[in-house]
Design a protein around this motif. Structure first.
Motif, short mmCIF file in Angstrom:
data_model
loop_
_atom_site.label_atom_id
_atom_site.label_comp_id
_atom_site.label_asym_id
_atom_site.label_seq_id
_atom_site.Cartn_x
_atom_site.Cartn_y
_atom_site.Cartn_z
N ARG B 55 0.82 -1.21 0.00
CA ARG B 55 0.00 0.00 0.00
C ARG B 55 0.85 1.26 0.00
O ARG B 55 0.37 2.37 0.17
N SER B 56 2.15 1.09 -0.21
CA SER B 56 3.04 2.25 -0.28
C SER B 56 2.56 3.24 -1.33
O SER B 56 2.10 2.85 -2.40
N THR B 57 2.67 4.53 -1.03
CA THR B 57 2.31 5.54 -2.04
C THR B 57 3.42 5.72 -3.07
O THR B 57 3.25 6.44 -4.04
N THR B 58 4.56 5.07 -2.85
CA THR B 58 5.66 5.17 -3.82
C THR B 58 5.91 3.80 -4.46
O THR B 58 7.06 3.39 -4.65
N ARG B 59 4.83 3.10 -4.79
CA ARG B 59 4.90 1.77 -5.39
C ARG B 59 5.72 1.76 -6.68
O ARG B 59 5.68 2.69 -7.47
N LEU B 64 2.31 -1.41 -9.91
CA LEU B 64 1.19 -0.67 -10.51
C LEU B 64 0.64 -1.42 -11.72
O LEU B 64 -0.58 -1.49 -11.92
N PHE B 90 10.95 3.88 -8.45
CA PHE B 90 11.36 5.27 -8.46
C PHE B 90 12.21 5.54 -9.70
O PHE B 90 13.28 6.08 -9.62
N THR B 91 11.67 5.11 -10.83
CA THR B 91 12.38 5.27 -12.10
C THR B 91 11.55 6.10 -13.07
O THR B 91 11.74 6.02 -14.28
N GLY B 92 10.60 6.88 -12.52
CA GLY B 92 9.83 7.81 -13.35
C GLY B 92 9.09 7.10 -14.47
O GLY B 92 8.75 5.93 -14.37
N ASN B 94 10.19 6.16 -17.23
CA ASN B 94 11.03 5.07 -17.71
C ASN B 94 10.62 3.74 -17.09
O ASN B 94 10.72 2.68 -17.72
N THR B 235 8.50 -0.82 -1.40
CA THR B 235 7.72 -0.27 -2.52
C THR B 235 7.33 -1.35 -3.50
O THR B 235 6.68 -1.06 -4.50
#
Lengths: 406, 406
Positions: B55-59, B64, B90-92, B94, B235
């Motif tokens: 449930r991390s907001t930075t999955r 996703l 955390f790779t935007g 990309n 994440t």
């Protein structure tokens, strides 16, 4: 046993005398022989008291006793008595009896009301407080009372703190100058024991209790409640603030120069507690901006400051911004992964949810080698912000809390 | 680098083949050369999928992507592709492109719909996923698909796990016997990296997705969501459950023997993750009873299981019940200090808010010397209860997360 923290100040500061307060400290052998372990502070007639206390549901007996007394009328002199070596916590009915044995004896010795005697205990938990050892020393303490002895008091309240903590301020007000001096103990351990934080602040300003308490309530959030060593909350945390009025200078408004000076004193003591965090080798400031609210910023900042993975990365001098992303993700407060920006010191490491295009690992690594680490996060959501302070998580912490048994 | 956890099982279990599932694993050099780091599972036509995710907001991007696909129609074959070495987190933008590059190539290689290809990535964060290294191996993976190769898959998803994790169950149902087999990876680190948990469970039972997902939603609370190594949430956490139906035996009700067997499989894998917790030397069960609600019991149990002071006390074989009192006090859930009872193993250490009159420290200490530690707390308030599992906090944890830099 423990070396002085590498983050300690060079020496204990030269604290000014505070009119209306006298201190004494003795070695009473509460737990260990040969060290000062009881302090007494005598407070002038009419001293106004304010306090904040742990919100733990398993609060120790002296905390409950202080809470019951703190809002009482400021009639006659008052006193604060503190012992280290035994926390008088989780000691059942025996606990409150032991606290009363101490406070009533102090009241009798000093000739003051028991309702004006505030006590704290810090040290081993679950063992009966040997209150007779404390009360046996009260005559000696009374005879030793001295306006200049605050440094001895700062030492008497230490458990395994590696340095005594004190700070002062002078506040030039229209009616004259007032002084503030404070002492604190931090997160030291005597196994089987737990971290406790005790803070005592004295001023010769003349301030009525409602104003004094309201300042304290305002200031505890951004100071002592914004530090964390290991996320574990003591059953004994207590902060007492005494305004003797001896300067004759009145502070009537809750906002203003005095409050700012008090903020500085509280923040300095809070930082000293972090600098003596168990095993600490780095002092870490975590600042979160751009949150949807101040509360959200605080939730993120505390998630970062309490994360074992971030605290070990700091110990390892590793500019590990991925762990910062992780902590934001888990905190529960709103965040948008693709708006995050992160800095270590002045170096921006991440922007728009990915590594900053100009970030070089060497720049982040240079900052992490220092003793004063700054982690900043901007969430890109709003204007909420918060700053908290912590230390790193090292082998020293494990050694203090796991390797030794008393 | 790391020795096998002292809490590891003696060997990887002999897992049964699950009809409708074939596995393959290869060394693709995603990050390190010479170790299997990509697994592929091919799932028979009509396989029903269920999943739960962080449930991390930075999955991470693959999480996703899985979430977007998990409730889609069960048409044709499906596949699961997993790489270790790079978390694609955390790779935007990309990140999602890289995930799609992998899933579309798998779809093409196997001749299935891309919407039926589920992927996970675990390993270093913030670096672009070298997806070409994975897709270059797809023909080799396809050629190697084998119903008996689940053990190779279990190894391919490890990062610095010290042992592969697997378990199985056979469930005799009225219509015939069905089988469940699962694999997991736990909390290993590749600095600069973070712990991730990935779990894949397969069954040849015939179960429609709504029933499958509802079982999973029910069971994840008391199993994977009741373990903690260090309170830091990944994440990338993902659990996928695939029901191929190859046995022809239908499970139509969400309650019953199958669900109980699935619970057993999930609990066993969850415990294996804890037993491979970073630096773990003790497996700790925390049981809280007598709470005002199950939620309150869980809050207390997690406060105990996440307390650094308790976890270091366990590491130090210290029956430090005072720290348990502290954790209950800080948790925020209702508690009455003077009704608390605490046990270490079978030994009652505290009753009615104080040390139990017959408790002898030696009895508590004996229990703490074992590898399997049980802490039980009764709050004396109501019927709420919860059980969670954790490990101790040792120098090993610090070494893994602070001492080494990649």
């Amino acid at each position: 046993m423990t070396k002085v923290s590498p983050l300690a100040p060079e020496s204990f500061p030269d604290l000014p005398e505070i009119g209306g307060v006298r201190f004494a400290a003795v070695a009473a052998g509460v737990r260990y022989a040969g060290r000062v372990d009881v302090m007494l502070a005598e407070l002038a007639e009419g001293t106004q008291m304010a306090g904040v206390f742990t919100r733990s549901t398993t609060r120790a007996a002296p905390v409950l006793d202080c809470q019951a007394k703190i809002a009482g009328p400021a009639e006659g002199r008052a006193a604060i008595i503190v012992n280290s070596g035994n926390a008088n916590a989780f000691t059942g009915r025996n606990g409150i009896d032991a606290t009363r044995a101490v406070t009533s004896a102090v009241a009798e010795t000093l000739g003051i009301a028991e309702a004006r005697v505030f006590s704290s205990s810090t040290g081993v938990i679950g063992e009966p407080l040997p209150h007779g050892r404390i009360t046996a020393k009260l005559d000696e303490l009374k005879a030793a009372l001295d306006g200049a002895a605050i440094d001895r008091a700062a030492r008497a309240i230490m458990t395994t703190d590696t340095f005594p903590k004190g700070v002062s301020a002078e506040v030039p007000l229209p009616g004259g100058t007032v002084r503030i001096a404070g002492i604190a103990k931090g997160s030291g351990m005597i196994a089987p024991d737990m971290a406790t934080m005790l803070v005592y602040i004295f001023t010769d300003a003349k301030i009525e209790r409602p104003v004094l308490q309201s300042m304290l309530d305002d200031l505890v959030g951004p100071t002592f409640n914004s530090i964390t060593v290991d996320s574990d909350t003591s059953t004994s945390d207590a902060l007492l603030l005494a305004a003797t009025g001896a300067s004759g200078v009145a502070v009537k408004e809750p906002e203003g120069l005095f409050k700012e000076a008090l903020r500085g004193v509280m923040l300095d003591l809070a930082h000293q507690v972090v600098r003596d965090g168990e095993g600490a080798t780095k002092f870490v400031e975590v600042r979160v901006t751009g949150a949807d609210s101040d509360a959200g910023a605080r939730t993120h900042a505390m998630a970062i400051a309490n994360s074992p993975l971030i605290k070990t990365a700091v110990a390892g001098e590793d500019p590990n911004w991925g762990r910062v992303v992780m902590a934001i993700g888990k905190s529960g407060a709103p965040a948008d992964r693709d708006r995050l920006a992160i800095w270590f010191g002045e170096t921006q490491v991440a922007a728009d949810g990915w590594v900053h295009p100009e970030y070089r690992e060497a720049d982040g690594a240079t900052h992490m080698k220092g003793q004063e680490i700054k982690i900043r996060v901007d969430l890109g959501l709003g204007n909420g912000e918060a700053t908290v302070w912590t230390c790193d998580l090292t082998h020293g912490y494990i050694s203090i809390n796991a390797d030794y048994r008393s």
